[in-house]
Write an enzyme that holds these catalytic residues in place. Sequence first.
Site, PDB file in Angstrom:
ATOM      1  N   ASP A  37      41.531  40.527  57.402  1.00  4.84           N
ATOM      2  CA  ASP A  37      41.253  40.358  55.980  1.00  4.84           C
ATOM      3  C   ASP A  37      40.485  41.601  55.534  1.00  4.84           C
ATOM      4  O   ASP A  37      39.306  41.749  55.825  1.00  4.84           O
ATOM      5  CB  ASP A  37      40.408  39.084  55.790  1.00  4.84           C
ATOM      6  N   LYS A 101      39.434  49.057  47.742  1.00  3.28           N
ATOM      7  CA  LYS A 101      40.538  48.128  47.479  1.00  3.28           C
ATOM      8  C   LYS A 101      40.890  48.058  45.989  1.00  3.28           C
ATOM      9  O   LYS A 101      42.013  47.735  45.631  1.00  3.28           O
ATOM     10  CB  LYS A 101      40.149  46.745  48.003  1.00  3.28           C
ATOM     11  N   GLU A 206      46.442  36.308  49.966  1.00  2.00           N
ATOM     12  CA  GLU A 206      45.156  35.719  50.348  1.00  2.00           C
ATOM     13  C   GLU A 206      45.075  34.210  50.053  1.00  2.00           C
ATOM     14  O   GLU A 206      44.601  33.455  50.909  1.00  2.00           O
ATOM     15  CB  GLU A 206      44.011  36.486  49.666  1.00  2.00           C
ATOM     16  N   ASP A 229      39.077  31.792  44.272  1.00  4.16           N
ATOM     17  CA  ASP A 229      38.432  32.800  45.115  1.00  4.16           C
ATOM     18  C   ASP A 229      37.437  33.591  44.260  1.00  4.16           C
ATOM     19  O   ASP A 229      37.829  34.409  43.436  1.00  4.16           O
ATOM     20  CB  ASP A 229      39.512  33.729  45.701  1.00  4.16           C
TER      21      ASP A 229
END
Length: 430
Positions: A37, A101, A206, A229
């Site tokens: 991850d 990211k 995810e 999330d």
Amino acid sequence: MGSAFIILGSSILAVLLAGFFAQKYLPPPKPKIVGIDLGTTFSCVGVYQAVTGTVDILDVQDKHKCIPSVIAFSESGQTLVGYDAVAQEEHNPQNTLYDAKRFIGKVFTPQEIAQAQERYSFKIAADQDGMAYFIVLVNGTERHVYPEEVGSIIIGTLREAAANNLSAPVLKVVLSVPAEFDAKQRNHTKKAAVLAGLEVLRIINEPTAAALAYGLHNRLGLQNVIVVDLGGGTLDVSLLNVQGGMFLTQAMSGNNRLGGQDFNQRLLQYLKKVIVQRYGAPLTDKEDLQGLLLHVEDIKINLTNTRECEIKLWLHSLSKTFSEKITRELFEDLNADLFKKVLEPIQKVLEAVEMTREDIDEVVLVGGSTRIPKVRELIKEYLAKEPNTSIDPELAVASGVSIQAGIIGGMWPLTVSAVELPTRVKKIQL
Ligand SMILES: *[C@@H]1O[C@H](CO)[C@@H](O)[C@H](O)[C@H]1NC(C)=O
Ligand SMILES: *[C@@H]1O[C@H](CO)[C@@H](O)[C@H](O)[C@H]1NC(C)=O
Ligand SMILES: *[C@@H]1O[C@H](CO)[C@@H](O)[C@H](O)[C@H]1NC(C)=O
Ligand SMILES: *[C@@H]1O[C@H](CO)[C@@H](O)[C@H](O)[C@H]1NC(C)=O
Ligand SMILES: CC(=O)N[C@H]1CO[C@H](CO)[C@@H](O)[C@@H]1O
């Protein structure tokens, strides 16, 4: 003829016995594929253990399971990763890279680069294709570092930790990416792993990973799952259909500027105001402000388990010990409007697929900020359903991606399959 039968018969028996003894007495197969991850703020690596059917998220640095997604280049050209990079950040801000990211595989206009530059202390530029890169100064010379190189350095550290833990080389990986990542962003994330010497067997979303972590691929019948999330700086909400190990992303929405850091800021601003009122002067000293921010993070985490706590901090610029009681209620009041914003994308995905909360079978919470009691309570109230929180929300994605790695590796007793269907999702911007 007769002897042939006997030979055949005993060889079948031998095979059966070998299988029986193998299951009973041979050590279980070692995991060969890891799950990674690569998060915006934290990254971790896991393996699926055959026989026990459990996932181990592996220690990476000093018993830390997740490391900050931060790298740095020292004056002498040394590369630092994770906690080592964070430890020297204050003294080397231009050469400390994080949030890569947010840039990976994305095309930027010059204006967007200028806007992004305002938020970061490291230098950002874009090449002729609009791909962002970072400019660091190593031993007096400029070096251009692309986001996928940052990713590959982090993945390399995770890979090494996994190889040490398993006492075997690690060559294959399953990766997770945000559901909203397009083909290019997926491509560049894959490149990060390839640069770290890994073969990427699959990339999964995810939210799908989080649903896998909760074993929702094993449920019979159609399940509608909402995955919320909420991390340090982003909120992602997805609505998945899960049926017989098939995952379909139906809709997603989010807010890429909402998370734990914003909640910290509210508390920080409040405490700065208290300090002005008490001492008649604003706090401007950099070190004191940094110390205050670290305490604020501490308070936020403590208030998840306690109703009140006290901050005590020596402010060297004012030559005073600042102490103040903070209740959970105060923290919730300061953030009331931000917490409510968490519900907006949930509402949007329900509207997009014309569903009501009664249609939702499971609610899965991911990301450290979903530990905040008020956030949990608001989501639970809004969806009229107890969210699924038994797995550490910071490890749910890593657990799920490791299970996917186990499935691909054929690790018994995992017999089910898990497949993500390609989908034309409805993406709703707020
Ligand atoms: C830094 O640069 C100097 C001179 O250019 C060189 O002699 C030295 O080896 C370099 N150090 C590193 C760690 O690359
Ligand atoms: C590997 O990681 C697991 C889970 O963190 C831990 O229990 C185990 O002790 C580690 N083994 C080695 C050899 O480092
Ligand atoms: C992804 O990478 C492959 C090979 O590296 C390339 O052929 C393909 O065009 C890329 N796709 C996108 C959308 O960038
Ligand atoms: C938070 O909790 C930790 C561990 O219980 C404690 O050491 C720390 O002093 C607490 N911080 C605050 C600000 O209450
Ligand atoms: C409260 C809740 O929904 N709990 C569920 C969480 O996920 C596990 C595994 O699928 C279920 O068994 C629980 O019922």
